[in-house]
Design a protein around this motif. Structure first.
Motif, short mmCIF file in Angstrom:
data_model
loop_
_atom_site.label_atom_id
_atom_site.label_comp_id
_atom_site.label_asym_id
_atom_site.label_seq_id
_atom_site.Cartn_x
_atom_site.Cartn_y
_atom_site.Cartn_z
N THR A 255 0.83 -1.21 0.00
CA THR A 255 0.00 0.00 0.00
C THR A 255 0.86 1.25 0.00
O THR A 255 0.62 2.19 -0.77
CB THR A 255 -0.93 0.01 1.23
N GLY B 298 -9.79 -9.20 10.25
CA GLY B 298 -10.30 -8.25 9.27
C GLY B 298 -10.00 -6.81 9.65
O GLY B 298 -9.54 -6.01 8.83
N THR C 85 -7.14 -4.43 7.75
CA THR C 85 -7.63 -3.16 7.20
C THR C 85 -6.83 -2.00 7.77
O THR C 85 -6.44 -1.08 7.04
CB THR C 85 -9.12 -2.98 7.51
N ALA D 113 -3.45 -1.73 6.17
CA ALA D 113 -3.51 -1.10 4.85
C ALA D 113 -3.60 0.41 4.98
O ALA D 113 -2.94 1.17 4.25
CB ALA D 113 -4.70 -1.64 4.06
N ILE D 114 -4.41 0.87 5.96
CA ILE D 114 -4.54 2.31 6.20
C ILE D 114 -3.21 2.89 6.69
O ILE D 114 -2.81 3.99 6.29
CB ILE D 114 -5.66 2.58 7.22
#
Length: 199
Positions: free
Chosen positions: A40, A85, A89, A92-93
């Protein structure tokens, strides 16, 4: 700033076995906690670079550090809740936030210093990067002695220190060159990628 980026992955490496066991996930899933952050960040770095040229370095670094630190808190709660999950997430942020830290700091060094001083500043930046790679796994191991997910909650602390330094200590010079147009910027990135691929 470079240290913050390095901490994003290296500090978590020692806790991957615990992460895998506590969340009941596979080795591949635990490795994604590291990989997704890097992927990312790598994808967003060119965008952050363009935006920092268009606006200002601090205008990108400040929100990036806030995103990075806040996502660290979210990742920590994902670990507490045993929610893969939420954790993945949040990672990724964090990668999105990381894209606006060390690479922009290196560009800023080029803005602030010229010729020999620029080389010295970039050398110190790389030295900080190297030091972080050595120190961060040790730090991650020490934090895991408190509780295995403590490293996730360490991110906001380091981001806060960097944020305060950027806001109160960093004096960004006025832009003397016009920012590149999007087409020019994309073309220059393409040329760099082409050289890397053929070199």
């Amino acid at each position: 700033m470079p240290l913050v980026l390095v901490l994003g992955n290296s500090m978590l490496v020692p806790i991957l076995p615990d992460l895998q066991e506590r969340l009941g996930i596979s080795q591949f899933q635990s490795s994604l906690v590291i990989t997704l952050f890097s992927v990312t960040a790598g994808l967003v770095i060119p965008i952050s670079g363009y935006l920092s040229d268009r606006f200002s370095r601090k205008a990108i670094m400040i929100p990036s550090l806030i995103i990075y630190g806040a996502a660290g808190v979210l990742a920590g709660f994902g670990a507490i809740w045993h929610s893969y999950g939420v954790l993945i997430t949040a990672r990724a942020i964090q990668g999105l936030g990381a894209a606006g830290t060390a690479p922009i700091a290196m560009a800023l060094a080029g803005d602030l210093y010229k010729e020999a001083m620029e080389s010295k500043a970039l050398g110190l930046t790389e030295a900080s990067n190297g030091t972080g790679k050595v120190v961060s796994p040790i730090l991650g191991s020490l934090l895991s002695l408190i509780v295995w997910y403590a490293a996730f909650f360490a991110f906001p602390f380091f981001c806060l220190l960097s944020l305060l330094a950027v806001i109160f200590l960093l004096k960004e010079p006025e832009k003397k060159k016009r920012p590149p147009k999007l087409g020019e910027y994309l073309k220059s990135i393409g040329e760099v990628l082409k050289k890397k691929a053929t070199g």
